[in-house]
Design a protein around this motif. Structure first.
Motif, PDB file in Angstrom:
ATOM      1  N   GLN B  38       0.836  -1.196   0.000  1.00 40.60           N
ATOM      2  CA  GLN B  38       0.000   0.000   0.000  1.00 40.60           C
ATOM      3  C   GLN B  38       0.871   1.246   0.000  1.00 40.60           C
ATOM      4  O   GLN B  38       1.666   1.449   0.921  1.00 40.60           O
ATOM      5  N   LYS B  42      -3.314   5.514  -1.381  1.00 42.24           N
ATOM      6  CA  LYS B  42      -3.844   4.554  -2.353  1.00 42.24           C
ATOM      7  C   LYS B  42      -4.387   3.318  -1.654  1.00 42.24           C
ATOM      8  O   LYS B  42      -4.126   3.075  -0.473  1.00 42.24           O
ATOM      9  N   GLY B  43      -5.143   2.527  -2.410  1.00 42.18           N
ATOM     10  CA  GLY B  43      -5.635   1.274  -1.879  1.00 42.18           C
ATOM     11  C   GLY B  43      -4.564   0.193  -1.954  1.00 42.18           C
ATOM     12  O   GLY B  43      -3.595   0.318  -2.704  1.00 42.18           O
ATOM     13  N   PRO B  44      -4.706  -0.865  -1.179  1.00 47.75           N
ATOM     14  CA  PRO B  44      -3.739  -1.967  -1.229  1.00 47.75           C
ATOM     15  C   PRO B  44      -3.665  -2.592  -2.620  1.00 47.75           C
ATOM     16  O   PRO B  44      -4.689  -2.771  -3.286  1.00 47.75           O
TER      17      PRO B  44
END
Lengths: 114, 110
Positions: B38, B42-44
């Motif tokens: 991550q 931001k998203g994983p």
């Protein structure tokens, strides 16, 4: 192909107001998940949708939180009467099946409750 | 209760200095262990899935391994662009969610 999309990317609201967060999963994915990520905390499960089955709502922290998924695709997470402790990043993910399948995450919605 | 614990919480490396991140888990009947990266804001991003003890997977400078109690993410000759938070997770018993560790934040300086 298109990934998971979420809107809005950022949301600032006042305590007590309701908010709606939207998630568009990857086309063809039957499972959709909502997680919450607070500062310094890990990702916390909120709710799971799989096809037409009853959702697993066991992670929702209070009855102010609800979610729906229309037509097996788009999902909306609603938080009523927001509190400051609701401030967090809300992440949506989708997969082909159960959580044993790879989940693909959206960019998240950053919610700030003033 | 199923649990995932990651260590260390933070790791600072010099470029080229190899190291390992640890993920220990307590679940009854492992049905996969997932590694994600991550970046801030931001998203994983999915990296690897491991299903059985002894399994290994590699991607560029990263190699993930799995034993019956823990997983390691080995980073060989890291570069500054490897700086991120690395998360590991396992499915819950119901198969409805991933249980995540709190992550290891890696900083690689040149």
């Amino acid at each position: 192909g298109a990934g998971v999309s979420q809107s809005p990317s950022n949301k600032v609201t006042e305590k007590g107001k309701d908010v709606e967060l939207r998630c568009d999963p990857i086309s063809g994915h039957t499972a959709l998940y909502w997680y919450r990520q607070s500062l310094g905390q890990g990702l916390e499960f909120l709710i799971y949708f799989q096809g037409n089955s009853a959702p697993d709502k066991s992670g929702l922290p209070s009855d102010r939180f609800s979610a729906e998924r229309t037509g097996g695709s788009v999902s909306t997470l609603t938080i009523q009467r927001t509190q400051q402790e609701d401030s967090a990043v809300y992440l949506c993910a989708s997969s082909f099946g159960t959580s044993e399948e790879t989940q693909y995450f959206g960019p998240g919605t950053r919610l700030l409750v003033l | 209760e199923d649990q995932v614990t990651q260590s260390p919480e933070a790791l600072r490396l010099q470029e080229g200095e190899s190291s390992s991140l640890n993920c220990s888990y307590t679940v009854s009947g492992l049905r996969g262990l997932f590694w994600y990266r991550q970046d801030p804001g931001k998203g994983p991003e999915f990296l690897f899935t491991l299903y059985s003890a002894g399994e290994e997977k590699e991607k560029e400078r990263l190699k993930a391994t799995l034993t019956k109690k823990e997983s390691f993410l080995h980073i060989t000759a890291p570069k500054p662009e490897d700086s991120a938070t690395y998360l590991c997770a396992v499915p819950n018993q119901a198969g409805t969610a991933l249980i995540f560790g709190k992550g290891t934040t890696l900083s690689v300086s040149s």
